[in-house]
Enzyme design. Structure first.
Site, PDB file in Angstrom:
ATOM      1  N   ASP A   1      36.935  -9.115   3.879  1.00  0.00           N
ATOM      2  CA  ASP A   1      37.655  -8.670   5.024  1.00  0.00           C
ATOM      3  C   ASP A   1      36.856  -9.582   6.138  1.00  0.00           C
ATOM      4  O   ASP A   1      36.415 -10.456   5.831  1.00  0.00           O
ATOM      5  CB  ASP A   1      37.519  -7.334   5.410  1.00  0.00           C
ATOM      6  CG  ASP A   1      38.400  -6.954   6.504  1.00  0.00           C
ATOM      7  OD1 ASP A   1      39.725  -6.513   6.082  1.00  0.00           O
ATOM      8  OD2 ASP A   1      37.838  -6.261   7.280  1.00  0.00           O
TER       9      ASP A   1
ATOM     10  N   ALA B   1      40.760   2.175  -0.017  1.00  0.00           N
ATOM     11  CA  ALA B   1      39.416   2.504   0.379  1.00  0.00           C
ATOM     12  C   ALA B   1      38.928   1.346   1.527  1.00  0.00           C
ATOM     13  O   ALA B   1      39.696   0.299   1.616  1.00  0.00           O
ATOM     14  CB  ALA B   1      38.655   2.167  -0.892  1.00  0.00           C
ATOM     15  N   LYS B   2      38.029   1.345   1.884  1.00  0.00           N
ATOM     16  CA  LYS B   2      37.274   0.225   2.728  1.00  0.00           C
ATOM     17  C   LYS B   2      35.894   0.461   2.919  1.00  0.00           C
ATOM     18  O   LYS B   2      35.446   1.650   2.868  1.00  0.00           O
ATOM     19  CB  LYS B   2      38.149   0.583   4.184  1.00  0.00           C
ATOM     20  CG  LYS B   2      37.985  -0.852   5.029  1.00  0.00           C
ATOM     21  CD  LYS B   2      39.317  -1.800   4.600  1.00  0.00           C
ATOM     22  CE  LYS B   2      38.941  -2.918   5.461  1.00  0.00           C
ATOM     23  NZ  LYS B   2      40.220  -3.655   5.216  1.00  0.00           N
ATOM     24  N   GLY B   3      35.417  -0.614   3.164  1.00  0.00           N
ATOM     25  CA  GLY B   3      33.762  -0.536   3.232  1.00  0.00           C
ATOM     26  C   GLY B   3      33.275  -1.512   4.415  1.00  0.00           C
ATOM     27  O   GLY B   3      34.026  -2.289   4.885  1.00  0.00           O
TER      28      GLY B   3
ATOM     29  N   ILE C   1      34.199   3.928   2.014  1.00  0.00           N
ATOM     30  CA  ILE C   1      35.201   5.460   2.197  1.00  0.00           C
ATOM     31  C   ILE C   1      36.257   5.029   1.283  1.00  0.00           C
ATOM     32  O   ILE C   1      37.175   4.245   1.175  1.00  0.00           O
ATOM     33  CB  ILE C   1      35.432   5.301   3.518  1.00  0.00           C
ATOM     34  CG1 ILE C   1      34.417   5.792   4.465  1.00  0.00           C
ATOM     35  CG2 ILE C   1      36.648   6.447   3.731  1.00  0.00           C
ATOM     36  CD1 ILE C   1      34.843   5.906   5.995  1.00  0.00           C
TER      37      ILE C   1
END
Ligand code: NAD
Length: 424
Positions: free
Chosen positions: A154, A113-115, A68
């Site tokens: 992460d 952003a992050k996934g 995202i």
């Protein structure tokens, strides 16, 4: 899509709705127009992918992954990838919005952003993990790149997972692409200083707030929840500045040493016992008594949501420095504010990690590696400048440091959004 406020389930904590409401409050405090606030809140791009993986047994198992991009008005998206069974759209969206704010607070040229992939990596063999990582990287490849979106480690992802992603995208594009991810080993474009950068940022925030409050460093007693990648280096960094670490907890329990914990004895003990519990001469305290240990500074460096209303009521410290992501609940934050406890929020306190990632990416783009001294000097300056500005806005807006940090982030995103205008 992300959950909308009208779809909220009563009494169910939703991380996305919490971050959306924090941005909305900050927008109102800044006097932004409603349409600008809504434009900032909504994620720009949500990609959900199916990740088929051939397991060692020969059968194919399906997983779901996301990437995202919340906001890219200030630069390419930046944010980690987590592998965890709890991952879902709202969680990844909330974390991506946190990244937009965090990058803007420390004023680095990134969006947020992050996934993630919904998976329990403990249940995978190493080769299954590699196949899952590579297939997920292939599926999100159209969305990532050094000038688009740069993932990082992460929860449950590390330098090895980043190396597989870097290799997969490099193979797809036909040339080496070190700048596509950060948190890589030195051998393929990592940077000196990355390990421990988050802890150094936390230490800089601790020193900065003590200076503003006129409190001498060598009179501070500190408790730290978590003795991992962030918590462990903190014991030395804070002790080196004269502070006394009097309590530490990990997943196995908590210890209290009123005369102060020696980082070298603790490191030796941990290497043998794999827990802080059993530190020579320590008093053992239960999880519920940990936060009440007589102290001046409390540093949550483990889980989210631990400083609840009840914990905030019994906390002995008068300063909280949020090394963990999201360690304080909304109710906990209200109690801290009522009790006059200063909390340096996560988007500022733990931003040393993303600043380190920025430096790694900058070196990869330049093809020019920095010495450790240059890295440390620039990290210290970036974090000190960020703290200084958030402190100034906290005084000007007459709000808590948490509200001020979010306001600084939202203000900078709004400025970039406004000046770029609306396409087409
Ligand atoms: P880690 O997995 O290395 O360490 C986590 C620590 O928390 C371990 O010591 C573990 O025993 C402890 N812990 C787990 N459950 C606990 C419990 N119930 N009570 C007490 N301790 C418990 O993780 P990390 O990388 O050190 O990250 C810690 C926090 O900091 C996370 O919230 C993470 O999102 C945040 N953070 C990390 C970085 C980074 O650079 N690693 C950057 C920004 C934010």
């Amino acid at each position: 899509m992300v959950t909308q406020p009208e779809q909220a389930k009563p009494h169910e904590f939703n991380p996305w709705l919490r971050v959306a409401s924090l941005i909305e409050t900050a927008g109102h405090q800044l006097g932004l127009a409603d349409d600008m606030i809504q434009r900032i809140i909504q994620p720009e791009r949500i990609l959900e992918v199916s990740v088929p993986v051939r397991m060692d047994s020969g059968r194919i198992q399906m997983f779901t992954g996301w990437r995202i991009q919340h906001d890219t008005s200030r630069g390419p998206g930046k944010g980690g990838i987590r592998f965890h069974p709890s991952v879902n759209t709202d969680e990844i969206a909330a974390l991506s919005a946190d990244m937009s704010i965090k990058c803007a607070v420390v004023n680095i040229p990134y969006g947020g952003a992050k996934g993630g992939v919904k998976v329990d990596p403990e249940a995978l063999s190493r080769s299954e993990l590699e196949r899952l990582t590579r297939r997920y990287a292939f599926s999100i490849a159209p969305m990532i790149g050094p000038d688009r979106d740069i993932p990082a480690p992460d929860i449950n992802t590390d330098f090895q997972v980043m190396s597989w992603i870097m290799d997969t995208v490099s193979m797809l594009r036909g040339h080496n692409m070190p700048g596509v991810v950060t948190g890589k080993p030195l051998s393929i474009g990592g940077t000196l200083g990355h390990a421990g950068a988050t802890s150094l940022g936390v230490t800089i925030c601790a020193a900065a707030i003590l200076e503003r409050l006129g409190r001498p460093m060598n009179e501070q007693r500190v408790i730290i929840q978590g003795y991992g990648k962030v918590g462990a280096p903190l014991v030395k960094l804070l002790s080196d500045r004269g502070m006394k670490v009097v309590g530490i907890s990990d997943v196995h329990g908590a210890i209290h040493v009123p005369e102060g914990i020696s980082y070298s004895i603790l490191a030796k003990h941990f290497a043998e016992a794999h827990t802080v519990v059993g530190y020579p001469g320590a008093l053992h305290v239960g999880a519920e008594e940990f936060w009440a240990i007589p102290s001046d500074i409390a540093i949550p460096a483990a889980l989210g949501g631990v400083i609840t209303e009840d914990v905030a009521e019994v906390l002995s410290a008068s300063i909280v420095i949020e090394a963990a992501n999201g360690p304080t609940t909304g109710e906990g934050a209200a109690v801290l504010a009522r009790r006059g406890i200063q909390a340096v929020p996560d988007v500022l306190a733990n931003a040393g990690g993303v600043v380190a990632s920025y430096f790694e990416w900058a070196q990869d783009l330049q093809g020019f590696m920095w010495e450790r001294e240059l890295f440390t000097q620039r990290l210290e300056k970036t974090m000190s400048d960020a703290f200084k500005y958030v402190w100034q806005r906290h005084l000007e807006l007459n709000v808590t440091l948490r509200e001020a940090a979010i306001a600084v982030g939202v203000e900078r995103i709004a400025e970039a959004t406004e000046v770029r205008g609306l396409f087409p």
